[in-house]
Design a protein around this motif. Structure first.
Motif, PDB file in Angstrom:
ATOM      1  N   ILE A   1     -12.393  13.631 -11.106  1.00  0.00           N
ATOM      2  CA  ILE A   1     -11.524  13.101 -12.180  1.00  0.00           C
ATOM      3  C   ILE A   1     -10.063  13.219 -11.743  1.00  0.00           C
ATOM      4  O   ILE A   1      -9.252  12.325 -11.967  1.00  0.00           O
ATOM      5  N   ARG A   2      -9.748  14.330 -11.041  1.00  0.00           N
ATOM      6  CA  ARG A   2      -8.370  14.492 -10.535  1.00  0.00           C
ATOM      7  C   ARG A   2      -8.073  13.405  -9.491  1.00  0.00           C
ATOM      8  O   ARG A   2      -6.945  12.907  -9.401  1.00  0.00           O
ATOM      9  N   GLU A   3      -9.096  13.045  -8.689  1.00  0.00           N
ATOM     10  CA  GLU A   3      -8.907  11.983  -7.688  1.00  0.00           C
ATOM     11  C   GLU A   3      -8.639  10.635  -8.375  1.00  0.00           C
ATOM     12  O   GLU A   3      -7.793   9.853  -7.924  1.00  0.00           O
ATOM     13  N   LEU A   4      -9.368  10.366  -9.474  1.00  0.00           N
ATOM     14  CA  LEU A   4      -9.119   9.122 -10.234  1.00  0.00           C
ATOM     15  C   LEU A   4      -7.671   9.098 -10.722  1.00  0.00           C
ATOM     16  O   LEU A   4      -6.975   8.085 -10.625  1.00  0.00           O
ATOM     17  N   LYS A   5      -7.237  10.238 -11.263  1.00  0.00           N
ATOM     18  CA  LYS A   5      -5.865  10.333 -11.796  1.00  0.00           C
ATOM     19  C   LYS A   5      -4.845  10.104 -10.681  1.00  0.00           C
ATOM     20  O   LYS A   5      -3.840   9.412 -10.864  1.00  0.00           O
ATOM     21  N   SER A   6      -5.145  10.663  -9.499  1.00  0.00           N
ATOM     22  CA  SER A   6      -4.222  10.546  -8.376  1.00  0.00           C
ATOM     23  C   SER A   6      -4.083   9.085  -7.922  1.00  0.00           C
ATOM     24  O   SER A   6      -2.993   8.626  -7.568  1.00  0.00           O
ATOM     25  N   ILE A   7      -5.201   8.320  -7.965  1.00  0.00           N
ATOM     26  CA  ILE A   7      -5.135   6.891  -7.584  1.00  0.00           C
ATOM     27  C   ILE A   7      -4.268   6.128  -8.589  1.00  0.00           C
ATOM     28  O   ILE A   7      -3.428   5.305  -8.221  1.00  0.00           O
ATOM     29  N   LEU A   8      -4.447   6.434  -9.886  1.00  0.00           N
ATOM     30  CA  LEU A   8      -3.757   5.673 -10.940  1.00  0.00           C
ATOM     31  C   LEU A   8      -2.280   6.040 -11.063  1.00  0.00           C
ATOM     32  O   LEU A   8      -1.447   5.193 -11.380  1.00  0.00           O
TER      33      LEU A   8
ATOM     34  N   GLU B   1       2.938  12.684  -2.598  1.00  0.00           N
ATOM     35  CA  GLU B   1       3.141  12.024  -1.303  1.00  0.00           C
ATOM     36  C   GLU B   1       3.180  10.494  -1.385  1.00  0.00           C
ATOM     37  O   GLU B   1       3.733   9.836  -0.515  1.00  0.00           O
ATOM     38  N   SER B   2       2.549   9.920  -2.403  1.00  0.00           N
ATOM     39  CA  SER B   2       2.499   8.440  -2.412  1.00  0.00           C
ATOM     40  C   SER B   2       2.486   7.864  -3.822  1.00  0.00           C
ATOM     41  O   SER B   2       1.995   8.494  -4.763  1.00  0.00           O
ATOM     42  N   GLU B   3       3.018   6.661  -3.934  1.00  0.00           N
ATOM     43  CA  GLU B   3       3.011   5.914  -5.195  1.00  0.00           C
ATOM     44  C   GLU B   3       1.626   5.289  -5.384  1.00  0.00           C
ATOM     45  O   GLU B   3       0.905   5.078  -4.407  1.00  0.00           O
ATOM     46  N   PRO B   4       1.244   4.925  -6.629  1.00  0.00           N
ATOM     47  CA  PRO B   4      -0.038   4.242  -6.796  1.00  0.00           C
ATOM     48  C   PRO B   4      -0.043   2.866  -6.117  1.00  0.00           C
ATOM     49  O   PRO B   4       0.991   2.198  -6.068  1.00  0.00           O
ATOM     50  N   VAL B   5      -1.199   2.472  -5.594  1.00  0.00           N
ATOM     51  CA  VAL B   5      -1.349   1.169  -4.924  1.00  0.00           C
ATOM     52  C   VAL B   5      -2.042   0.224  -5.896  1.00  0.00           C
ATOM     53  O   VAL B   5      -3.130   0.516  -6.386  1.00  0.00           O
TER      54      VAL B   5
ATOM     55  N   ALA C   1      -5.756  -0.722  -5.307  1.00  0.00           N
ATOM     56  CA  ALA C   1      -6.688   0.392  -5.568  1.00  0.00           C
ATOM     57  C   ALA C   1      -6.857   0.605  -7.070  1.00  0.00           C
ATOM     58  O   ALA C   1      -7.971   0.839  -7.562  1.00  0.00           O
ATOM     59  N   CYS C   2      -5.753   0.488  -7.806  1.00  0.00           N
ATOM     60  CA  CYS C   2      -5.812   0.654  -9.277  1.00  0.00           C
ATOM     61  C   CYS C   2      -6.690  -0.437  -9.901  1.00  0.00           C
ATOM     62  O   CYS C   2      -7.484  -0.161 -10.808  1.00  0.00           O
ATOM     63  N   ALA C   3      -6.552  -1.664  -9.406  1.00  0.00           N
ATOM     64  CA  ALA C   3      -7.346  -2.783  -9.951  1.00  0.00           C
ATOM     65  C   ALA C   3      -8.830  -2.576  -9.672  1.00  0.00           C
ATOM     66  O   ALA C   3      -9.685  -2.773 -10.540  1.00  0.00           O
TER      67      ALA C   3
ATOM     68  N   ARG D   1      -3.482   0.236 -19.769  1.00  0.00           N
ATOM     69  CA  ARG D   1      -2.346  -0.623 -19.370  1.00  0.00           C
ATOM     70  C   ARG D   1      -2.615  -1.385 -18.075  1.00  0.00           C
ATOM     71  O   ARG D   1      -1.790  -2.186 -17.644  1.00  0.00           O
ATOM     72  N   GLN D   2      -3.730  -1.073 -17.407  1.00  0.00           N
ATOM     73  CA  GLN D   2      -4.006  -1.692 -16.107  1.00  0.00           C
ATOM     74  C   GLN D   2      -4.513  -3.123 -16.286  1.00  0.00           C
ATOM     75  O   GLN D   2      -5.459  -3.355 -17.038  1.00  0.00           O
ATOM     76  N   GLN D   3      -3.878  -4.046 -15.574  1.00  0.00           N
ATOM     77  CA  GLN D   3      -4.325  -5.444 -15.643  1.00  0.00           C
ATOM     78  C   GLN D   3      -5.140  -5.802 -14.401  1.00  0.00           C
ATOM     79  O   GLN D   3      -4.802  -5.381 -13.293  1.00  0.00           O
TER      80      GLN D   3
END
Length: 340
Positions: A48-55, A60-64, A67-69, A108-110
């Motif tokens: 679940i933490r990994e899901l949060k990190s992707i979103l 170290e990195s901004e969301p992509v 990957a979010c889509a 909010r993800q499209q």
């Protein structure tokens, strides 16, 4: 040799599926061996933490966006929102917080310019009933409440909540003895009553009688100071919104409503007095006052004029002073009307 066979990094789709499998396991095996169950719950917290990190990205990195889509599409395809909401009470506190943030972000993800969370919720609208009932469970109330507020960003979902039987329960939830839960319910209620203007106007015109009977007796006349203060401020926001002009005219034509507002004007709390004034000024400004409203204002004229003479804000406010002067003029000029 081991280093030559590095495992492929997991894709968003892999992580969603792993989360789903773990949620299904936790949901279906309540009596499994304690150590195995704990192990699965630890794994679940991690994914679940990994899901949060992707979103949300990480340090170290901004969301992509790609990957979010992918994550969003797979999440709703796999019916994960239902699983996550049902299994939330079984997770530890940190995992609940992470899961709540994941659900919030997904609203909010499209994907291809569509909010697919909205489509999913319309097809699974019963999930809103689970979230609303969450206010009856003190351990879950803040997590389910936060999810609920995010879901009602979608107008069709907000309409369902407004029209549901649970709507009446908000008047009790906002007075729960647990301060944090009561405040959370009040935040959700405010969001419901202010976000989607046309839906709120329709709801209020259809449900005027029971809604304002509850609002007056349970909120404006509550023994709790914070409840009264929030309620009178929200009442001003609702009535002064242009979409609710028909509801406003009906509200300010009632002598019972006027009496409640006049009592709030006499409160020792300055902030309640000021919020009450913003509603009271609508009664005074109404050019078609019913005779019984005029009678009450005339009978209390000297008390009201005395009150307003000493009525000042801590900081100078030209608009407030202008409103007050207008109210004073209206009341001073009133002539008793004959009842038809």
């Amino acid at each position: 040799m081991k280093g030559l066979f590095k495992s492929k990094p997991k894709t968003p789709v892999d992580i969603v599926r792993q989360t789903r499998d773990l949620l299904v396991y936790v949901d279906r095996n309540p009596d499994n061996r304690e150590s195995k169950r704990e192990e699965k719950l630890m794994e679940l917290s991690k994914v679940i933490r990994e899901l949060k990190s992707i979103l949300y990205g990480n340090s170290e990195s901004e969301p992509v966006s790609e990957a979010c889509a992918q994550l969003t599409q797979e999440f709703f395809k796999e019916n994960m929102l239902r699983l996550l909401i049902i299994c939330l009470p079984k997770l530890n506190l940190e995992a609940r917080k992470d899961a709540t943030q994941v659900v919030a972000n997904l609203q909010r993800q499209q994907v291809q310019s569509r909010l697919i969370a909205c489509d999913y919720l319309e097809a699974n609208i019963d999930l809103m009933d689970i979230l609303m009932s969450g206010y009856e469970n003190m351990d879950m109330a803040l997590h389910y409440g936060a999810m609920l507020r995010e879901c009602i960003r979608h107008q069709s979902v907000a309409r369902h909540v407004l029209e549901s039987e649970h709507m009446k329960k908000f008047f009790d939830y906002m007075q729960l003895p647990n301060f944090d839960v009561a405040a959370d319910a009040a935040a959700t209620f405010k969001e419901l009553m202010t976000r989607h203007k046309s839906t709120v106007a329709e709801f209020l015109s259809k449900n005027y009688d029971w809604f304002f009977a509850e609002y007056n007796s349970k909120l404006l006349e509550s023994i709790n100071y914070i409840t009264r203060r929030q309620a009178v401020k929200l009442l001003g926001d609702i009535l002064l919104d242009r979409s609710n002009s028909a509801v406003m005219m009906r509200y300010v034509s009632s002598k019972d409503n006027l009496r409640i507002l006049m009592n709030l004007l006499r409160e020792s709390s300055k902030s309640i007095q000021i919020e009450a004034f913003h509603v009271f000024k609508i009664f005074a400004a109404n050019q078609n006052k019913p005779p019984d409203i005029v009678s009450i204002l005339v009978a209390n004229r000297s008390k009201l004029l005395r009150l307003f003479a000493d009525f000042k804000l801590d900081k100078e406010d030209e608009q407030f002073e202008a409103d007050k002067a207008q109210v004073v003029r209206e009341i001073a000029a009133l002539e008793p009307k004959e009842h038809p």
